[in-house]
Design a protein around this motif. Sequence first.
Motif, PDB file in Angstrom:
ATOM      1  N   LEU B 146     176.618   2.423  29.244  1.00  0.00           N
ATOM      2  CA  LEU B 146     177.035   1.558  30.685  1.00  0.00           C
ATOM      3  C   LEU B 146     175.774   1.361  31.375  1.00  0.00           C
ATOM      4  CD1 LEU B 146     180.246   4.437  31.339  1.00  0.00           C
ATOM      5  CD2 LEU B 146     180.551   1.783  31.414  1.00  0.00           C
ATOM      6  N   ALA B 147     176.405   0.263  31.961  1.00  0.00           N
ATOM      7  CA  ALA B 147     174.434  -0.109  33.357  1.00  0.00           C
ATOM      8  C   ALA B 147     174.936   0.767  34.263  1.00  0.00           C
ATOM      9  CB  ALA B 147     174.527  -1.516  33.809  1.00  0.00           C
ATOM     10  N   ARG B 148     173.905   1.658  34.783  1.00  0.00           N
ATOM     11  CA  ARG B 148     173.760   1.656  36.227  1.00  0.00           C
ATOM     12  C   ARG B 148     173.583   1.970  37.197  1.00  0.00           C
ATOM     13  NH1 ARG B 148     171.732   7.821  34.318  1.00  0.00           N
ATOM     14  NH2 ARG B 148     170.509   7.769  32.497  1.00  0.00           N
ATOM     15  N   ALA B 169     184.831   4.611  33.916  1.00  0.00           N
ATOM     16  CA  ALA B 169     183.773   6.030  33.074  1.00  0.00           C
ATOM     17  C   ALA B 169     182.822   6.301  34.282  1.00  0.00           C
ATOM     18  CB  ALA B 169     183.279   4.360  32.107  1.00  0.00           C
ATOM     19  N   THR B 171     180.901   4.664  36.173  1.00  0.00           N
ATOM     20  CA  THR B 171     179.666   3.746  36.991  1.00  0.00           C
ATOM     21  C   THR B 171     179.850   2.232  37.475  1.00  0.00           C
ATOM     22  OG1 THR B 171     179.549   3.076  34.623  1.00  0.00           O
ATOM     23  CG2 THR B 171     178.308   5.067  35.034  1.00  0.00           C
TER      24      THR B 171
END
Lengths: 100, 462
Positions: B146-148, B169, B171
């Motif tokens: 996942l991209a923060r 998820a 985030t």
Amino acid sequence: MKPVSPFLELDETARVPVTFDGTPLDLPQGANLAAALLVAGVDVFRHTPVSGAPRAPFCMMGACFECLVEIDGVVRQACMIDVTAGMDIRKAHEDFRGAV
Amino acid sequence: MERFDLAIIGAGPAGMAAAREAADLGLAVVLLDEQARPGGQIYRDVERAGPVRGDILGEDYTAGTRLTQALLHDRIRHIAGAVLWAIEDGFCLSYTQDGRAAQVSADRVLIATGALERPMPLPGWTLPGVMTAGAGQILLKQSGVLARRAVLVGSGPLLYLIAAQMVRAGTPPLALVETQTVADRTRALHHISGALRGWRYLVKGLKLLAQITRARVPRHTGATGIAIEGSDRAEAVTFTSHGRAHRIDCDTVFLHHGVVPNTQAARSLGVMHRWRRDQACFSPVLDPWGETDVPGIYVAGDGAGIVGAKAAEHAGRLAALAVATSAGHLGQGERDRRAKRLRLALDRERAVRPFLDAAYPPCVEALAPADGTIICRCEEVTAGTIRSHAKLGCLGPNQSKAFGRAGMGPCQGRYCGLTVTALLAAANGRTEDDTGYYRIRPPLKPVTLGELAAMDDTSDGA
């Protein structure tokens, strides 16, 4: 590479050693190589032969060819490869960086 | 060379459904797919990821296991990790697997290669950290990554799905920067009757939006003047929304303004394509069974025009019925009887499309980019350069290759083709059909001499 990766990983998987441009990295065994490198904080996968601009994965499905890296001497799409122990990974075509 | 009744390219919903349908009707099927495990992009890695991340990805994703499990059949040979690079007359299909080239042959071919993200050339879109929304989904599905700090930019239901999955998820994205306007919504209301027939999709969309709102993810609509800033990587998205200038610092930008048919394989065979105004893309010309003007070549799923995963499945089965009939395995009456139910289901799935296409049109700035914007990522050609080619008399994309190399890099035009056609068409005052598209030739994907040298001998009369 950034000290903190812009990406985080949900699963914990057994790790294997590889190198990226000579720097040792521990990546999840069998993981998608492009994803694993992004999580490891690699943000530039190659530089373009035209202007030398930095590039990194864009489509993650084998269509854009932005994630090209040299693995054990052969240029491959990182997003189409699984991580295996001992991979010697380098930025693709660094000799031609901005050469066109 | 091993010979099959039917070769299917792509193990997404259309390809998987077609494979099982054809196998059940007695055909010997080979299913070639680039990925290590079946599912296509929509159900990417569903057998591995479904059990561990099903709660984040949702039921529409985990439902894909129904199709992947159906591939276990005596008459289906699923060749995974096979990168197809040529289809020749007869039909002979050449591919690379595990560093070796190989070939199979088949009487008929079903192209089920699905969709690509619509190219979204905006200033800064080549910077590291900028990816397609589809790439964001693939990272989550296949790798649990996942991209923060991500901003989602563009338009369409996929943006909401990704945003909701990121919320689940833990985030959530920093913001949604959406290009559709109030006027688009008003236009879409003309298609509300179809949308109501496809009400399940509307309910799903509203649920996603509710999740995004509950998580307090800011939504900026009617965004214009969008640019991604950064020197060596994406650092911020800037844009104007409702008269106010915004700048959102971020590490990752996910772009999306619809998907378009991946026509590479069909085009390499010379299949006729036409411009579709409603979806602003080219799609192959097909008969009601999905057969192209090249006899024996069929196309089903998003590669035939964007319809979505469920519709792709029905279209795949329809094509399989037609193939079975032409191969002498199914009478015409029985084919038509079975097709009736599939066509009804297909119509139901398609009903919501005109509403969605009108409500979430492609981003105008990315369809006709500013002169300084790079449109060919590989060869770093700008929109202005393509326009200057037109001034010099360049009428079509194949000619513009000679003028400035657009479309000649490793992606072979996949992420600039539609833009080049649109730019030349607009500059020359001609239609997209008259302007045309890149001529696609094998190899469809790069193949090394080493891979060719490792090919098994196929000289046994093949």
